[in-house]
Scaffold this active site. Structure first.
Site, PDB file in Angstrom:
ATOM      1  N   ALA A  16     -21.722 -44.102   4.933  1.00 35.19           N
ATOM      2  CA  ALA A  16     -20.942 -44.678   3.839  1.00 35.19           C
ATOM      3  C   ALA A  16     -20.003 -43.596   3.308  1.00 35.19           C
ATOM      4  O   ALA A  16     -20.452 -42.575   2.811  1.00 35.19           O
ATOM      5  CB  ALA A  16     -21.866 -45.183   2.737  1.00 35.19           C
ATOM      6  N   SER A  18     -17.102 -42.742   0.719  1.00 31.80           N
ATOM      7  CA  SER A  18     -16.439 -43.203  -0.501  1.00 31.80           C
ATOM      8  C   SER A  18     -15.001 -42.729  -0.596  1.00 31.80           C
ATOM      9  O   SER A  18     -14.211 -43.264  -1.374  1.00 31.80           O
ATOM     10  CB  SER A  18     -17.212 -42.690  -1.724  1.00 31.80           C
ATOM     11  OG  SER A  18     -17.116 -41.271  -1.791  1.00 31.80           O
ATOM     12  N   GLY A  19     -14.648 -41.704   0.176  1.00 28.04           N
ATOM     13  CA  GLY A  19     -13.345 -41.072   0.025  1.00 28.04           C
ATOM     14  C   GLY A  19     -13.438 -39.750  -0.690  1.00 28.04           C
ATOM     15  O   GLY A  19     -12.423 -39.085  -0.903  1.00 28.04           O
ATOM     16  N   GLY A  20     -14.663 -39.349  -1.051  1.00 27.10           N
ATOM     17  CA  GLY A  20     -14.884 -38.085  -1.729  1.00 27.10           C
ATOM     18  C   GLY A  20     -15.390 -37.015  -0.776  1.00 27.10           C
ATOM     19  O   GLY A  20     -15.689 -37.279   0.394  1.00 27.10           O
ATOM     20  N   CYS A 111     -25.758 -50.326  -8.127  1.00 28.68           N
ATOM     21  CA  CYS A 111     -24.955 -50.316  -6.908  1.00 28.68           C
ATOM     22  C   CYS A 111     -25.751 -49.746  -5.745  1.00 28.68           C
ATOM     23  O   CYS A 111     -25.696 -50.259  -4.625  1.00 28.68           O
ATOM     24  CB  CYS A 111     -23.672 -49.513  -7.139  1.00 28.68           C
ATOM     25  SG  CYS A 111     -22.541 -49.509  -5.729  1.00 28.68           S
ATOM     26  N   GLY A 135     -23.694 -39.347   0.805  1.00 30.14           N
ATOM     27  CA  GLY A 135     -23.522 -37.986   0.315  1.00 30.14           C
ATOM     28  C   GLY A 135     -24.344 -37.662  -0.909  1.00 30.14           C
ATOM     29  O   GLY A 135     -24.027 -36.693  -1.619  1.00 30.14           O
ATOM     30  N   CYS A 210     -16.572 -47.103 -12.036  1.00 30.73           N
ATOM     31  CA  CYS A 210     -15.426 -47.308 -11.155  1.00 30.73           C
ATOM     32  C   CYS A 210     -14.676 -48.599 -11.456  1.00 30.73           C
ATOM     33  O   CYS A 210     -13.463 -48.669 -11.249  1.00 30.73           O
ATOM     34  CB  CYS A 210     -15.880 -47.281  -9.696  1.00 30.73           C
ATOM     35  SG  CYS A 210     -16.898 -48.693  -9.189  1.00 30.73           S
TER      36      CYS A 210
END
Length: 376
Positions: A16, A18-20, A111, A135, A210
């Protein structure tokens, strides 16, 4: 042995992303360990522009692009999965309903439970993946008999086991946290990302909620629930102010009360109780927040449920410390007594129990007992 369901063969891993920076490094480490890794970014909004943008979010179009670029650098396949409907129902609507009922929810924990380790994991297993990689800073320890335990991260400063306390044994059997054993600073994680050529190395961490684009939780709730004027009262029932919606308050809140009548002793007052039934908010002195015991519902165990009363430590918020407790499961409810009174405990929050570094399980706080008040 930690962090993979088994070591005898390479695993098919769904990472997964997240873009981080954390999820990117976790995916890179899983691939470097020899696993067959596929990256996936979760599209959690039908209108991603309505979610947090830039460094403050984890679910925006920008984040999706950052995740894709990271996957390209790592050299793994990458997909975007649309879980917007599930996220809206299980996280956003739950968040609104909890506040409307006078409780204080944790949407990140929800979540993890409903999206990342339920909807995502279910889909991953159906597609033949062995594990879901994230992460998060936490450890999964495999015992000699093959059972698995969830433990705090090696670095307590970055530990995120609290928001994973909702995972059950089945979910733990397919969970992978490659950062859990890392005893380094966040700067060193960023340096690792830079060495790997990941452009997210300098991207600031996400924080806050978010799905609230402007960060104004009270404004978000007002738009969803409408204004509902009511009274702010003291412990005697005397009106000391007004509000535009009881849902805009949390237990222990001090700021933003806008009280028209000062306290007799001149000291600050705090939110003690939120009653959605008569739309009142009760305020009082800090000492009235002292909680000595609580009852929690919907327990979820990271393994077998505890048998009989036991001594544990408990964590009551994501960035809070531990406190000594005794806890017992009775009639499906978790009953907890604190060794020393604690403050800021609100119905709707999660309590997570620990035995040393091991996460025993979690439950949702339903009622509290106070040192100077009746059950709330």
């Amino acid at each position: 042995m930690t962090d993979t369901p088994q070591r005898t063969r390479p695993l098919r891993v769904l990472a997964a992303m997240s873009g981080g920076v954390d999820s990117a490094v976790a995916a890179a480490r899983a691939a470097e360990a020899g696993h067959d890794v596929t990256g996936v970014h979760l599209a959690l909004s039908a209108n991603p522009q309505s979610f947090r943008t830039g460094a403050r979010g984890c679910c925006t179009i920008e984040d999706s692009r950052d995740a894709r670029r990271a996957a390209d650098v790592i050299g793994i396949p990458f997909y975007v999965w649309d879980l917007a409907d599930r996220f809206r129902e299980d996280v956003v609507e739950d968040f609104v309903a909890e506040y409307e009922a006078g409780r204080t929810p944790n949407p990140c924990l929800r979540c993890n439970e409903k999206i990342k380790f339920a909807a995502l994991l279910d889909k991953a297993l159906a597609l033949g993946f062995d594990a879901v990689c994230t992460g998060h800073y936490a450890r999964v320890v495999t015992l000699p008999d093959g059972t698995r335990e969830l433990h705090r991260a090696s670095d307590m400063a970055k530990d995120q086991s609290y928001v994973l306390g909702v995972l059950d044994s089945t979910q733990l059997a397919h969970a992978m946290f490659p950062l859990g054993d890392t005893v380094t600073t966040k700067e060193e994680i960023r340096a690792e990302a830079e060495r790997r050529g990941l452009a997210v190395a300098k991207k600031p961490d996400s924080h806050d909620i978010c799905f609230i684009a402007d960060g104004d939780t009270q404004g978000f709730l007002a738009r969803r629930l409408g204004k509902a004027e009511g009274d702010i009262v003291d412990e005697s029932g005397a009106v000391v102010g007004t509000h535009e919606g009881a849902y805009g308050f949390t237990i222990g809140q001090r700021k933003g009360l806008r009280l028209g009548t000062p306290a007799p002793d001149g000291k600050p007052r705090y939110v003690l109780d939120i009653s959605p039934v008569d739309n009142t908010v009760t305020v009082g002195p800090a000492a009235a927040l002292d909680v000595t015991a609580l009852t929690a519902i919907r327990p979820r165990w990271c393994g077998a449920a505890p048998a009989g009363p036991g001594a544990y430590t408990a964590q009551l918020r994501a960035h809070g410390g531990e406190t000594a407790v005794t806890a017992e499961l009775a009639d499906g409810e978790l009953r907890v007594a604190f060794a020393e009174p604690v403050r800021g405990v609100a119905p709707g929050q999660a309590i997570v129990l620990y035995d040393g570094t091991r996460v025993v399980g979690s439950a949702t706080i339903a009622t509290t007992e106070r040192a100077t008040a009746d059950v709330v």
